[in-house]
Design a protein around this motif. Structure first.
Motif, PDB file in Angstrom:
ATOM      1  N   ASP A 138     145.197 -31.760  86.762  1.00  0.00           N
ATOM      2  CA  ASP A 138     146.433 -31.258  86.164  1.00  0.00           C
ATOM      3  C   ASP A 138     146.626 -31.909  84.803  1.00  0.00           C
ATOM      4  O   ASP A 138     146.666 -33.135  84.687  1.00  0.00           O
ATOM      5  CB  ASP A 138     147.618 -31.580  87.080  1.00  0.00           C
ATOM      6  N   PRO A 166     145.676 -25.863  87.254  1.00  0.00           N
ATOM      7  CA  PRO A 166     144.986 -27.039  86.709  1.00  0.00           C
ATOM      8  C   PRO A 166     143.698 -26.664  85.995  1.00  0.00           C
ATOM      9  O   PRO A 166     143.252 -25.512  86.021  1.00  0.00           O
ATOM     10  CB  PRO A 166     144.712 -27.888  87.961  1.00  0.00           C
ATOM     11  N   SER A 193     147.789 -25.899  94.797  1.00  0.00           N
ATOM     12  CA  SER A 193     148.359 -26.513  93.595  1.00  0.00           C
ATOM     13  C   SER A 193     149.506 -25.695  93.025  1.00  0.00           C
ATOM     14  O   SER A 193     150.362 -26.237  92.314  1.00  0.00           O
ATOM     15  CB  SER A 193     147.265 -26.677  92.526  1.00  0.00           C
ATOM     16  N   ALA A 229     153.208 -29.309  93.877  1.00  0.00           N
ATOM     17  CA  ALA A 229     153.133 -29.634  92.455  1.00  0.00           C
ATOM     18  C   ALA A 229     154.154 -30.710  92.078  1.00  0.00           C
ATOM     19  O   ALA A 229     153.840 -31.642  91.320  1.00  0.00           O
ATOM     20  CB  ALA A 229     153.358 -28.365  91.624  1.00  0.00           C
TER      21      ALA A 229
END
Length: 605
Positions: free
Chosen positions: A129, A166, A197, A203
């Motif tokens: 990320d 990401p 994600s 997140a």
């Protein structure tokens, strides 16, 4: 079914992490709540009396202090830059086929596509990320990869809004060794991780944990006394929060990995089993190439500019020598994954420079003492220079020890650097007999006290792999000291200018140069290893100057001596016999058989 179980476990652990954050916020607001109750009670007359006024103002002051401290801690956590792996960013116009393959894979897995692709000079792949504002705002995408979210990272964190996908980080050796289908199969479980994600709870939990981790690094930096005191308190609170959510965060990541692996089962499952074998083979070849081939070049101030192409050559050579790997070479006729890049040579060069920085700590840019070298130039530019530099260092140490340069009447230049000088010094005693202490003909004779403690220490040295005879020990100690001085001088004079290596250069602003190398390849060499390397270098110099031998490159063993076009493989045991036992007979026989003249001076750098 397994996907839902893993995703549900990850979401429950993410909520546990967020509950830690909520409890911390509640603790910070609790004094303020008490202060408000006291102030409201005093203003309405319900809580009144001589002692309550002091209590109200005391609690109000304490609440204000706690709120300011909480705001400061929150500010440090929010503004701390999370760690980012050093990578080479691949723009979409530099690898449209690779981006297309990853997007097709994401569509088949029914997950969001990664927002970008980067390469790492290692045999691993992961999602990373990079939505923190300190990492910069990426170029807007032409189309949205996540439904309802523009293709721009760093957007305001609106409540329940899906975050940007990401970055997919791929190990650069995979691109050159694996075929397109194998790379796709290996990346399937990694790309499948973009699905979890995108969940807002996961997140948010990841952002909270990364912020805490980055804040710990900030509070650990050396600062002035006042800042150290303030940040020390912040660091204690942050570490407490990090410990509180560590178990939940680890279980969350396990759930995410389990869900991603289960989702990827439907994509190229059979091919993925075969591809996993190539992952292990690529790792073995990459490690061998770095330690045996790249490291000698880095120590000479040169960095091989085609490391990933060298992986293919090394693994192809391994397939030729190892019967267990014979079948791996047959797949080289298929399309390699590096064909998905528009300019694989430029990307390989950028990844090779980044590998030199990570594993050796070299500068960020090419300079007079840090230049790229092609594989065709490696024997002359690295191997020959390395041997002659080591031979010159060996003779400097012999000079410092007072060893005579005379190598016999047969030498054309008795004062020149000869192999005979080295051999005579290391074998100047009767085989099997200890050297007498204080012998005037021995310039490095060491008096041996007859004590049990000294004998124990000598036994420990032999067990640790040190040379067994005294002359070898003294020479090895001198070489170790000389190498240490040279490395210290190089470190003091080295500069690491910031910058990038072009459009596909390493992401220099995202990581700290002060901690290089991040992954040093080898521990310091022992005295025996240094002495063996230097004596071997001297033998190779004599072979090149007196018998027409040539420097060569072996993809698995590194620098090698070529005699009549064939690689010499039997020199090492003879050198060890000389330095460990003081027995020159095996080496003299080898030199005589090949026509190498040890009494002839050699050329040094």
């Amino acid at each position: 079914m397994g996907v839902e179980v893993g995703a549900q476990a990850a979401r429950s652990r993410a909520l546990a992490v967020l509950r830690v954050r909520s409890r911390a916020l509640a603790v910070a607001l609790l004094p303020a709540a008490f202060a408000v109750v006291l102030l409201v009670g005093g203003s309405t007359g319900h809580i009144d009396g001589p002692g309550w006024a002091v209590t109200r103002w005391t609690m109000s002051g304490f609440a204000l202090f706690v709120l300011l401290a909480a705001a400061g801690i929150a500010l440090v956590v929010a503004r701390s830059r999370p760690a980012v792996s050093p990578t080479v960013t691949i723009a979409e116009e530099s690898a449209p086929d690779l981006y297309r393959m990853v997007r097709d894979l994401a569509d088949r897995l029914e997950v969001p596509a990664p927002s970008a692709i980067a390469l790492t000079p290692d045999c691993d792949s992961w999602l990373e990320d990079r939505t923190h504002r300190a990492h910069g705002t990426p170029r807007p995408e032409a189309r949205d990869e996540i439904e309802g979210v523009p293709g721009v990272r760093g957007l305001p964190s609106a409540h329940r809004r899906p975050p940007a996908a990401p970055v997919l980080v791929i190990g650069s050796p995979f691109l050159w060794w694996m075929r397109v289908g194998e790379l796709r199969a290996v990346l399937a479980p990694v790309v499948a991780g973009t699905g979890p994600s995108a969940h807002p709870d996961i997140a948010a939990a990841r952002r909270f944990v990364r912020g805490l981790d980055a804040a710990v690094a900030v509070t650990s930096e050396p600062r002035g006394p006042l800042s150290r005191t303030v940040l020390g308190g912040v660091g204690r609170v942050v570490r407490l929060l990090l410990r509180s959510c560590r178990v939940h965060a680890a279980e969350m990541e396990r759930g995410v990995a389990a869900a991603a692996a289960e989702r990827a089962q439907a994509v190229d499952y059979g091919l993925r089993i075969v591809a996993q074998e190539q992952v292990g083979l690529a790792y073995a070849g990459w490690d061998r190439l770095l330690t045996r081939v790249a490291l000698p070049a880095w120590r000479m101030g040169r960095w091989p500019s085609r490391l990933d192409a060298g992986v293919v050559a090394a693994l192809t050579e391994l397939s030729r020598r190892d019967r267990l790997a014979e079948g791996f070479a047959s797949r080289l006729g298929e399309r390699p994954a590096c064909d998905l890049l528009e300019e694989p040579g430029a990307i390989d060069e950028a990844a090779s420079l980044l590998a030199a920085r990570l594993f050796h700590g070299g500068p960020a840019e090419t300079g007079p003492d840090w230049a790229p070298v092609d594989w065709d130039e490696y024997p002359d530019e690295v191997v020959d220079r390395k041997w002659r530099t080591d031979a010159a260092r060996l003779h400097r140490v012999l000079d410092a020890l007072g060893v005579s340069r005379s190598s016999g009447a047969g030498a054309s230049d008795p004062e020149g650097p000869t192999l005979a000088r080295v051999m005579d010094h290391l074998s100047d005693r009767e085989l099997g007999e200890p050297r007498e202490s204080g012998d005037p003909g021995d310039p490095v004779a060491v008096e041996r006290p007859e004590t049990a403690a000294y004998e124990d220490e000598d036994e420990d040295e032999d067990e640790d792999g040190g040379p067994e005879n005294e002359r070898s020990s003294a020479l090895a100690a001198g070489l170790s000291a000389e190498v240490a001085r040279e490395e210290a001088a190089a470190s003091a004079g080295a500069s690491a200018p910031s910058g990038s290596a072009g459009q596909v250069g390493p992401d220099m602003p995202l990581w700290d140069d002060g901690s290089l190398p991040l992954f040093p390849l080898q521990p310091p060499r022992t005295g025996r290893e240094l002495l063996a390397d230097h004596v071997t270098a001297m033998v190779c110099c004599a072979a090149m100057d007196t018998a027409g031998a040539a420097p060569g490159l072996d993809w698995l063993d590194g620098p090698s001596l070529l005699i009549n076009g064939e690689r010499s493989v039997d020199l090492g045991p003879r050198v060890l016999s000389l330095i460990e036992e003081g027995n020159p007979a095996p080496l003299r026989t080898w030199l005589l058989h090949l026509g190498i003249r040890p009494e002839k001076p050699v050329r040094l750098v």
